[in-house]
Design an enzyme around this catalytic site. Structure first.
Site, mmCIF file in Angstrom:
data_model
loop_
_atom_site.group_PDB
_atom_site.id
_atom_site.type_symbol
_atom_site.label_atom_id
_atom_site.label_comp_id
_atom_site.label_asym_id
_atom_site.label_seq_id
_atom_site.Cartn_x
_atom_site.Cartn_y
_atom_site.Cartn_z
ATOM 1 N N THR A 53 23.570 12.091 21.705
ATOM 2 C CA THR A 53 24.051 10.343 22.052
ATOM 3 C C THR A 53 22.431 9.864 21.916
ATOM 4 O O THR A 53 22.742 8.450 20.532
ATOM 5 C CB THR A 53 24.124 10.314 23.594
ATOM 6 O OG1 THR A 53 24.765 11.225 24.215
ATOM 7 C CG2 THR A 53 24.584 8.607 24.439
ATOM 8 N N GLU B 129 25.536 18.640 34.542
ATOM 9 C CA GLU B 129 24.692 18.076 35.801
ATOM 10 C C GLU B 129 24.889 18.516 37.543
ATOM 11 O O GLU B 129 23.556 18.429 38.146
ATOM 12 C CB GLU B 129 24.620 16.719 35.831
ATOM 13 C CG GLU B 129 24.001 15.816 34.582
ATOM 14 C CD GLU B 129 22.588 16.223 33.776
ATOM 15 O OE1 GLU B 129 21.757 16.207 35.517
ATOM 16 O OE2 GLU B 129 21.942 16.688 33.051
ATOM 17 N N CYS C 201 18.929 15.728 22.657
ATOM 18 C CA CYS C 201 20.147 14.292 22.807
ATOM 19 C C CYS C 201 20.993 13.906 21.950
ATOM 20 O O CYS C 201 20.430 13.313 20.913
ATOM 21 C CB CYS C 201 20.114 13.490 23.638
ATOM 22 S SG CYS C 201 21.131 12.262 24.684
HETATM 23 N N1 DGL Z 1 23.276 16.111 26.544
HETATM 24 C C1 DGL Z 1 23.150 13.980 25.563
HETATM 25 C C2 DGL Z 1 23.672 14.453 24.315
HETATM 26 O O1 DGL Z 1 23.610 15.561 23.205
HETATM 27 C C3 DGL Z 1 24.283 13.525 26.497
HETATM 28 C C4 DGL Z 1 24.499 13.572 27.519
HETATM 29 C C5 DGL Z 1 24.723 11.853 28.150
HETATM 30 O O2 DGL Z 1 23.929 12.664 29.260
HETATM 31 O O3 DGL Z 1 26.082 11.740 28.218
HETATM 32 O O4 DGL Z 1 24.345 14.168 24.367
#
Ligand code: DGL
Length: 264
Positions: free
Chosen positions: A75, A152, A73
């Site tokens: 983020t 999602e 992820c």
């Molecule tokens: N899949 C995630 C990323 O790579 C987070 C997406 C999210 O929950 O905003 O940032």
């Protein structure tokens, strides 16, 4: 040798794009994946909350006795990777650095675009990493807050997805020759993103790049799973509905997986 599994986490199903590439490259390693779909998206949340949620996912993976953790992820990587890496005594990988390095290698014009969640773009992490390695490179970030909800809700093939992607990417079209998909959910939208950007723009999948780095680390620490260790048994957990997770996961991973619900 170390036969324990590798833990992957994400705010939802996006981390599966990393896992898919990982399973393709290292089919004899075991995966434990947790996606926090009940609280996705993380991207628009305050940093402190992202930090808290990510630690909950990490602690869950630690109860499963993993030998390495991959923050699948961007983020979470932007907010808390340094901290987690320092606190744990197992290797912890993020997805940003591999994607940044791949983009530098790919660009010919020195103009790189970054797509990410509001937090990833606001953190400026990609620009910092790219310019620390290649100071002349121009980096343009674009937050795409509507993309994760599309993925999602399993609507990545819908006409709405096409409309949203085209509209969001408009300011980026014609500006860059390399575009980093700086959110692990975005590769699920990559055919539409590629069409919107045009065939000459090179898309960088930060997750796929990370899978290569996992392999390097396993070799470096000599913690590969033994080929004699028996059949692999992957485990997938979600904080939301297992059925909804399974639908996306089965099609993305091209195999039927078992998914369990977990409350954190
Ligand atoms: N899949 C995630 C990323 O790579 C987070 C997406 C999210 O929950 O905003 O940032």
């Amino acid at each position: 040798m170390d036969n324990r599994p590798i833990g992957f986490l994400d705010s939802g199903v996006g981390g599966l794009t990393v896992v898919r590439e990982f399973m393709r490259q290292l089919p004899h390693e075991e995966v434990i994946f947790i996606g926090d779909s009940a609280r996705a998206p993380y991207g628009p949340r305050p940093a402190e909350q992202i930090r808290e949620y990510t630690w909950e996912l990490v602690n869950f993976l630690l109860t499963k006795d993993v030998k390495m953790i991959v923050l699948a992820c961007n983020t979470a990587t932007a907010v808390v990777w340094e901290e987690i890496k320092e606190k744990l005594d197992i290797p912890v990988l993020g997805v940003v650095l591999p994607g940044a390095s791949a983009a530098i290698k790919a660009t010919k014009t020195g103009k790189i675009g970054i797509l990410g969640t509001p937090m990833t773009i606001q953190s400026d992490i990609y620009r910092q990493k790219i310019q620390s390695l290649s100071p002349e490179t121009e980096v343009t970030g674009l937050a795409c807050p509507k993309f994760v909800p599309l993925v999602e809700s399993n609507s990545s093939q819908s006409s709405l997805a096409k409309k949203v992607v085209y509209e969001t990417l408009e300011p980026m079209v014609g500006q860059v020759d390399t575009l980093v998909l700086g959110c692990t959910h975005y590769p699920i939208l990559s055919p539409i993103i590629q069409n919107a950007m045009g065939p000459h723009v090179r898309l960088i999948d930060s997750g796929a790049e990370t899978a290569r780095d996992i392999s390097v680390l396993l070799n470096y620490f000599q913690i590969n799973r033994s080929r004699q260790a028996g059949e692999v048994h992957h485990q997938f957990y979600t904080t939301a509905s297992p059925a909804a997770f399974k639908e996306i996961a089965d099609s993305w991973l091209e195999q039927a997986i078992e998914v369990e619900h977990v409350d954190l």
